[in-house]
Design a protein around this motif. Structure first.
Motif, PDB file in Angstrom:
ATOM      1  N   TYR A  28      22.808 -31.161   5.147  1.00 43.16           N
ATOM      2  CA  TYR A  28      23.488 -32.226   5.869  1.00 43.16           C
ATOM      3  C   TYR A  28      24.916 -32.310   5.338  1.00 43.16           C
ATOM      4  O   TYR A  28      25.127 -32.534   4.147  1.00 43.16           O
ATOM      5  CB  TYR A  28      22.711 -33.514   5.595  1.00 43.16           C
TER       6      TYR A  28
ATOM      7  N   TRP B 116      19.433 -38.491  15.494  1.00 38.35           N
ATOM      8  CA  TRP B 116      20.586 -39.317  15.235  1.00 38.35           C
ATOM      9  C   TRP B 116      20.602 -40.461  16.227  1.00 38.35           C
ATOM     10  O   TRP B 116      20.371 -40.262  17.417  1.00 38.35           O
ATOM     11  CB  TRP B 116      21.860 -38.482  15.381  1.00 38.35           C
TER      12      TRP B 116
ATOM     13  N   TRP C  64      18.386 -35.119  18.905  1.00 36.33           N
ATOM     14  CA  TRP C  64      17.326 -34.799  17.954  1.00 36.33           C
ATOM     15  C   TRP C  64      17.134 -33.295  17.934  1.00 36.33           C
ATOM     16  O   TRP C  64      17.569 -32.586  18.832  1.00 36.33           O
ATOM     17  CB  TRP C  64      16.004 -35.489  18.317  1.00 36.33           C
TER      18      TRP C  64
ATOM     19  N   ALA D   8      21.006 -41.596  10.779  1.00 35.30           N
ATOM     20  CA  ALA D   8      20.303 -40.318  10.916  1.00 35.30           C
ATOM     21  C   ALA D   8      18.900 -40.477  10.362  1.00 35.30           C
ATOM     22  O   ALA D   8      18.691 -41.160   9.357  1.00 35.30           O
ATOM     23  CB  ALA D   8      21.050 -39.224  10.156  1.00 35.30           C
TER      24      ALA D   8
ATOM     25  N   ARG E  97      21.182 -42.883   6.228  1.00 38.00           N
ATOM     26  CA  ARG E  97      20.281 -41.734   6.352  1.00 38.00           C
ATOM     27  C   ARG E  97      18.902 -42.197   5.899  1.00 38.00           C
ATOM     28  O   ARG E  97      18.731 -42.666   4.774  1.00 38.00           O
ATOM     29  CB  ARG E  97      20.751 -40.570   5.471  1.00 38.00           C
TER      30      ARG E  97
ATOM     31  N   ARG F 130      31.715 -36.367  11.994  1.00 43.22           N
ATOM     32  CA  ARG F 130      30.299 -36.420  12.394  1.00 43.22           C
ATOM     33  C   ARG F 130      29.453 -35.693  11.350  1.00 43.22           C
ATOM     34  O   ARG F 130      29.878 -34.697  10.786  1.00 43.22           O
ATOM     35  CB  ARG F 130      30.121 -35.746  13.751  1.00 43.22           C
TER      36      ARG F 130
END
Length: 190
Positions: A54, A82, A45, A87, A123, A60
């Protein structure tokens, strides 16, 4: 004019108190996220402070600082983390009354949450609201993760001035828009 016996709140003092409560809440979130890492509930985090975006890098997803031209878009959300389930991006809000008013979330913050929230890509975005009204019953002193997929349309309706739409939430309403903080947030608030 007749005296009412009530003193007007000093806006400067009130602002300092609100900021202190907000900073205390963010400090608590940092501690809770660190504990989540130690328990294996999330991988990592960070508290955001610089404009970033992002991107997918080397298998990744990473938050990458934006170049100077993009800085005008404003600062990113307060926290990113994450977990194996995706996420998570969220704003942290502390409420010292019985209701959290939508006006406490700025348009730039709402736009950022909208751009980040994409459940199909794993997300998730939202608002972590701490209801902490002085003298309130224990049930009214709680914390919620309000899922942007549910909260976002209600916030937009309010921002667009639609008649009859919700403009604030109390603890009971919060259950319609999300889940209690700490009850499997990073895996249960989709």
């Amino acid at each position: 004019m007749a005296a009412t016996g009530r003193r007007r709140a000093d806006p400067v003092r009130t602002g300092h108190i609100a900021r202190a409560h907000g900073e205390s809440w963010e400090q608590e979130i940092r501690g809770q996220l660190h504990a989540c890492v130690l328990r294996g509930e999330i991988d990592d985090w960070e508290q955001r402070g610089v404009p970033a975006k992002y991107v997918h890098k080397g298998g990744r997803m990473e938050l990458v600082p934006l170049d100077g031209d993009a800085v005008g878009r404003g600062r990113p959300v307060d926290f990113a983390c994450w977990s194996p389930s995706g996420a998570w991006f969220f704003e942290a809000k502390h409420q010292s009354s019985a209701r959290w008013e939508f006006r406490q979330l700025k348009l730039s913050q709402a736009d950022r949450l909208s751009s980040l929230h994409n459940p199909q890509a794993l997300r998730f975005a939202g608002v972590a609201v701490r209801f902490d009204a002085p003298g309130a019953r224990a049930v009214s002193r709680s914390t919620w993760f309000l899922n942007w997929g549910t909260l976002g349309p209600a916030w937009r309706a309010w921002a667009d001035g639609e008649r009859g739409c919700v403009a604030s939430l109390n603890v009971r309403d919060a259950g319609l828009f999300g889940i209690r903080w700490g009850s499997g947030v990073f895996g249960g608030a989709r």
